[in-house]
Design an enzyme around this catalytic site. Structure first.
Site, PDB file in Angstrom:
ATOM      1  N   HIS A 163       3.953  -2.134   3.175  1.00 37.44           N
ATOM      2  CA  HIS A 163       3.974  -0.799   2.562  1.00 37.44           C
ATOM      3  C   HIS A 163       5.315  -0.607   1.853  1.00 37.44           C
ATOM      4  O   HIS A 163       6.372  -0.690   2.501  1.00 37.44           O
ATOM      5  CB  HIS A 163       3.767   0.280   3.624  1.00 37.44           C
ATOM      6  CG  HIS A 163       2.442   0.183   4.323  1.00 37.44           C
ATOM      7  ND1 HIS A 163       2.196  -0.744   5.321  1.00 37.44           N
ATOM      8  CD2 HIS A 163       1.285   0.872   4.140  1.00 37.44           C
ATOM      9  CE1 HIS A 163       0.945  -0.607   5.738  1.00 37.44           C
ATOM     10  NE2 HIS A 163       0.369   0.350   5.042  1.00 37.44           N
ATOM     11  N   ASP A 206       0.821  -1.209   0.000  1.00 36.63           N
ATOM     12  CA  ASP A 206       0.000   0.000   0.000  1.00 36.63           C
ATOM     13  C   ASP A 206       0.855   1.259   0.000  1.00 36.63           C
ATOM     14  O   ASP A 206       2.030   1.238   0.383  1.00 36.63           O
ATOM     15  CB  ASP A 206      -0.875   0.048   1.256  1.00 36.63           C
ATOM     16  CG  ASP A 206      -2.025  -0.932   1.225  1.00 36.63           C
ATOM     17  OD1 ASP A 206      -2.093  -1.753   0.289  1.00 36.63           O
ATOM     18  OD2 ASP A 206      -2.853  -0.890   2.159  1.00 36.63           O
TER      19      ASP A 206
END
Length: 237
Positions: free
Chosen positions: A187, A45
């Site tokens: 991430h 993400d």
């Protein structure tokens, strides 16, 4: 690596269609194929980011591993080459809103605008397609799912890499909780997370896991993804 990935998917499909053969299939009498349920999905993400995402893509390519990237529109606009590279190297690209807005707190108008703006950018960069949605923080407002025109993805393994920024803690947390059909949240904007991701791939590939995109994992499990449905694992919603 593209040819290797296609071979992997073909073998997985054969395993699913011929379950009685089990995990003992061999290629040229040398490579032992894993059981078909040993599928797992890495998801990333908040990127892409030039300083970290490119290195991650290099590492995934070297390992023949696929991943799913849920990109923020603002960052994708700055790094179009990375977005195109993701698709070219066999990864799945999805929508993480334009500015990482909290969809459960936004008005329906703002929420849909954030989603549609990123979707439009991805179609401009990559062409027509279905770019799945990961709501920031994994939450959307009540009733908003009825207006979402694509499948949505949450996760089943969250090592909170954004919090610790510690490679070994992240690796240990993922390896402790990972199992077949897990969707792992990371991430790609943190160097520590990139380091962790590549160590996780090495460790789980050694155990016979195959890294596929979320869409591939669902379909290989016989699931037809549906718009507005939030999937937490590769075994279903």
């Amino acid at each position: 690596m593209q040819m290797r990935r296609l071979l992997i998917l073909l073998i997985l499909l054969i395993c699913l269609l011929v379950p009685s053969r089990g995990a003992g299939l061999a290629v040229n009498g040398e490579v032992e194929m894993p059981e078909p349920e040993r599928l797992i999905a890495l998801t990333f993400d908040d990127g892409p980011r030039e300083s970290t995402t490119g290195r991650l893509l290099d590492g995934l390519r070297e390992r023949g591993a696929s991943a799913t990237f849920f990109v923020v529109g603002e960052e994708a606009e700055k790094n179009p080459a990375l977005i195109k590279r993701m698709i070219a190297e066999g990864h799945q690209v999805g929508n993480h809103t334009w500015s990482h807005v909290q969809l459960e707190k936004a008005t329906p108008t703002v929420a849909l605008q954030e989603i549609m703006q990123t979707d439009a950018l991805l179609k401009e960069l990559l062409g027509e397609g279905t770019y799945w949605l990961r709501p920031p923080y994994g939450l959307i407002g009540a009733g908003l799912e009825k207006k979402i025109q694509v499948p949505m993805v949450k996760w089943s393994v969250d090592p909170r890499d954004w919090e610790s920024r510690n490679t070994q803690k992240v690796v240990q947390a993922v390896l402790k909780d990972a199992k077949p059909n897990s969707i792992i949240l990371l991430h790609d904007i943190y160097p520590t997370s990139v380091n962790a991701a590549l160590q996780i791939v090495d460790a789980l590939q050694a155990k016979g896991y195959w890294f596929v995109t979320v869409e591939e994992m669902l379909r290989l499990n016989g699931i037809t993804p549906e718009a507005g449905v939030l999937y937490r694992t590769g075994a279903g919603a």
